[in-house]
Design a protein around this motif. Structure first.
Motif, PDB file in Angstrom:
ATOM      1  N   ALA A 164       0.826  -1.199   0.000  1.00 35.65           N
ATOM      2  CA  ALA A 164       0.000   0.000   0.000  1.00 35.65           C
ATOM      3  C   ALA A 164       0.864   1.254   0.000  1.00 35.65           C
ATOM      4  N   ASP A 165       0.308   2.339  -0.482  1.00 33.24           N
ATOM      5  CA  ASP A 165       0.969   3.628  -0.480  1.00 33.24           C
ATOM      6  C   ASP A 165       1.187   4.087   0.961  1.00 33.24           C
ATOM      7  N   VAL A 166       2.260   4.872   1.197  1.00 34.32           N
ATOM      8  CA  VAL A 166       2.585   5.291   2.558  1.00 34.32           C
ATOM      9  C   VAL A 166       1.461   6.117   3.190  1.00 34.32           C
ATOM     10  N   LEU A 167       0.776   6.907   2.397  1.00 31.17           N
ATOM     11  CA  LEU A 167      -0.331   7.695   2.942  1.00 31.17           C
ATOM     12  C   LEU A 167      -1.480   6.791   3.380  1.00 31.17           C
ATOM     13  N   ASP A 168      -1.746   5.751   2.602  1.00 26.56           N
ATOM     14  CA  ASP A 168      -2.785   4.789   2.985  1.00 26.56           C
ATOM     15  C   ASP A 168      -2.375   4.033   4.244  1.00 26.56           C
ATOM     16  N   ARG A 169      -1.102   3.686   4.332  1.00 28.76           N
ATOM     17  CA  ARG A 169      -0.628   2.973   5.530  1.00 28.76           C
ATOM     18  C   ARG A 169      -0.704   3.878   6.764  1.00 28.76           C
ATOM     19  N   ALA A 170      -0.382   5.164   6.581  1.00 25.33           N
ATOM     20  CA  ALA A 170      -0.484   6.100   7.701  1.00 25.33           C
ATOM     21  C   ALA A 170      -1.925   6.245   8.156  1.00 25.33           C
ATOM     22  N   ALA A 171      -2.858   6.283   7.202  1.00 26.02           N
ATOM     23  CA  ALA A 171      -4.282   6.377   7.541  1.00 26.02           C
ATOM     24  C   ALA A 171      -4.744   5.120   8.274  1.00 26.02           C
ATOM     25  N   ALA A 172      -4.271   3.942   7.821  1.00 22.51           N
ATOM     26  CA  ALA A 172      -4.637   2.694   8.485  1.00 22.51           C
ATOM     27  C   ALA A 172      -4.084   2.640   9.907  1.00 22.51           C
ATOM     28  N   ALA A 173      -2.860   3.126  10.084  1.00 19.23           N
ATOM     29  CA  ALA A 173      -2.257   3.146  11.427  1.00 19.23           C
ATOM     30  C   ALA A 173      -3.040   4.083  12.346  1.00 19.23           C
ATOM     31  N   LYS A 174      -3.495   5.212  11.803  1.00 22.20           N
ATOM     32  CA  LYS A 174      -4.281   6.142  12.609  1.00 22.20           C
ATOM     33  C   LYS A 174      -5.602   5.515  13.022  1.00 22.20           C
ATOM     34  N   ASP A 175      -6.258   4.809  12.093  1.00 19.44           N
ATOM     35  CA  ASP A 175      -7.508   4.126  12.431  1.00 19.44           C
ATOM     36  C   ASP A 175      -7.279   3.050  13.491  1.00 19.44           C
ATOM     37  N   SER A 176      -6.137   2.375  13.398  1.00 20.19           N
ATOM     38  CA  SER A 176      -5.801   1.360  14.401  1.00 20.19           C
ATOM     39  C   SER A 176      -5.660   1.993  15.780  1.00 20.19           C
TER      40      SER A 176
END
Length: 538
Positions: free
Chosen positions: A83-95
């Motif tokens: 995944a793109d780094v921005l998508d991964r950052a968004a997923a980490a924030k949701d986590s």
């Protein structure tokens, strides 16, 4: 995304488990999930999401494994390795938001411990961005996003620390089968120790292989988030080097004061014993040296009231012993570090700060308890870190144990390897004039933080409010010219009359009084503080 964020806040489902039924259901679910992970079929693990969701909703204070696994499986459903780094950052924030919601009724220690996967994911994104220079607009945006996440995590940790260290319940409980929990995030066949990239190898090994207490795990997670934030600050090259150092030091002192966590502090101090700090791949050689200096300043030059004798009295004995011995060894190594680099003035500042702190008297009290008899304060123990280490090692030769940790004992024994002929005498160094703003003092008792339990949208606002509240507690000590003259006059007077404050007799044959002043300052001290607030005044 909103569905995921609010999922943990839904009303409890019917058929809740309780008592032995809950324990049995959790055990079976963990066994079945672990078996699937070992098969290497991660796609089948999503079938366990509903089971672990129900387990998190079946108790007001759910066990750590139930929340940990539920968050991991939910995260896995949203995040892909490519995944793109921005998508991964968004997923980490949701986590992070999901874990925070699920643990809102848990103990503070458990709530902080559960954030270990969030810090791991944030580190992975930062490491990737730094490795490729983060030069594109999208990468720079990703750095800002992950920085905002780290700020939010630290802000939440600060809120969890509002009411101090001591909690009831499972605060000191052990987490069994921790390796299985880590494997849920990493998968089968992975090096589990890499789950804690900002800890030393021995710390990671202890956590993953030997199991750990909730308090120690929480302290480790805070230490990782703390170091990751420091690395992000060092990555921004806008300020001049001297200004950056001041900013980092103020932030470090403010954060340590706000967390008031002896486990976090012990882990942070222990990192400085290593030849290189964890996460070194994120920084260049100059940044590594600056980070070490800032951490030395924040740890040695400041006498934190949350580490005072009355504050750590109820903590486990082994933890207190390791904390005191680690601080002693690091104080010695910090002094030697600056001597080696030719900064004799700063070395003297460290000696003065050490001798003026509560640490020497705490070590003496520890030795007195171990020996079982009163220690003659008029004996030639010495008040420098080097002299105290030598004295403790001599007591160990007589059968006592102070340096139970092998690494600590190894570092302590290096004191004897230092060539006395090549050392500057301590009193000779002390005669040199100290620079302005070398020492500073902090006392955090009575401070209050904003207890915003909402936490949503923290990010930068929480970080700034924390820093504002805590930086106010850090007082820079200005050494004026008149004070320097007074100090010289006191030295001349000492030839006729012995100085009352023995903490300045820093030679190895100097006496160590049983009780020392807890702070720096006052008549006869290394420097003056303008109206410092102290524990005694409150």
């Amino acid at each position: 995304m909103e569905l995921l964020r609010n999922e943990a806040l839904e009303p409890s489902r019917p058929g809740l488990l309780a008592g032995e039924s809950f324990d049995l259901a959790l055990k079976r679910a963990m066994e079945d999930l672990s078996a699937e992970i070992r098969k290497g079929t991660p796609e089948t693990t999503t079938a366990f999401v509903d089971s672990f969701y129900q387990l998190t909703q079946s108790r007001a204070d759910p066990p750590l494994p139930s929340i940990w696994v539920y968050a991991a499986l939910s995260f896995r459903g949203r995040s892909r390795a490519d995944a793109d780094v921005l998508d991964r950052a968004a997923a980490a924030k949701d986590s992070f938001l999901l874990i925070k919601a699920c643990s809102s009724s848990c103990s503070r220690r458990k709530s902080v411990s559960l954030l270990a996967p969030v810090v791991f994911e944030a580190y992975g994104i930062v490491s990737e961005l730094f490795a490729r220079g983060a030069s594109s607009k999208r990468d720079k945006r990703a750095v800002r996003e992950v920085g905002s996440l780290v700020d939010a995590v630290l802000g939440y940790m600060g809120i969890c620390s509002c009411d101090g260290l001591h909690e009831g319940g499972d605060e000191l409980g052990m987490i069994t089968d921790f390796a299985d929990l880590v494997r849920v995030w990493l998968g089968s066949g992975e090096d589990l120790e890499r789950f804690f990239p900002l800890l030393t190898d021995d710390m990671s090994r202890t956590l993953v292989q030997g199991g750990c207490g909730v308090s120690y795990l929480a302290g480790a997670v805070v230490a990782e988030a703390f170091l990751l934030k420091m690395c992000l600050k060092l990555h921004v090259k806008g300020a001049a080097r001297s200004e950056l150092e001041k900013e980092l030091r103020s932030w470090a002192v403010a954060s340590i004061t706000g967390f008031r966590d002896s486990y976090f502090f012990e882990i942070l101090v222990r990192m400085l014993i290593q030849t290189s700090l964890p996460g070194i791949s994120l920084l260049g050689s100059e940044d590594q040296a600056l980070l070490r200096k800032v951490l030395y300043d924040a740890i040695v030059l400041v006498d934190y009231s949350f580490l005072g004798p009355e504050k750590i009295a109820d903590l486990p004995t082994e933890h207190v012993k390791n904390l005191l011995m680690t601080r002693l060894v690091v104080a010695y190594e910090a002094i030697e570090y600056f001597r080696k680099h030719g900064d004799q003035t700063l070395a003297i500042s460290y000696i003065n700060a050490f001798s003026s702190s509560a640490l020497p008297s705490q070590i003496m009290k520890l030795a007195r308890r171990e020996i079982g008899v009163e220690i003659n304060a008029s004996g030639s123990v010495g008040s420098s870190p080097r002299a105290l280490i030598k004295w403790l090692l001599e007591l160990e030769d007589q059968g006592l144990r102070f340096f139970d940790d092998n690494l600590l004992k190894c570092r302590a024994k290096l004191v004897f390897d230092v060539s006395v002929a090549n050392e500057k005498p301590v009193l000779e160094l002390e005669d040199k004039k100290q620079e302005d703003n070398v020492l500073f003092y902090i006392d955090n008792k009575g401070e209050e933080k904003d207890k915003d339990e909402d936490g949503d949208g923290e990010g930068k606002d929480i970080d700034e409010s924390m820093s504002t509240a805590f930086i106010a507690a850090a007082h820079a000590m200005d050494m004026t010219e008149n004070e320097g003259k007074k100090r010289k006059q006191r030295k001349r007077a000492g030839k006729e009359k012995r100085i009352k404050f023995l903490k300045y007799e820093l030679a190895e044959n100097a006496d160590l009084p049983e009780e020392r002043s807890k702070g720096v300052g006052g008549d006869g001290s290394a420097s003056e503080v303008d109206n410092p607030s102290s524990d005694e005044e409150e």
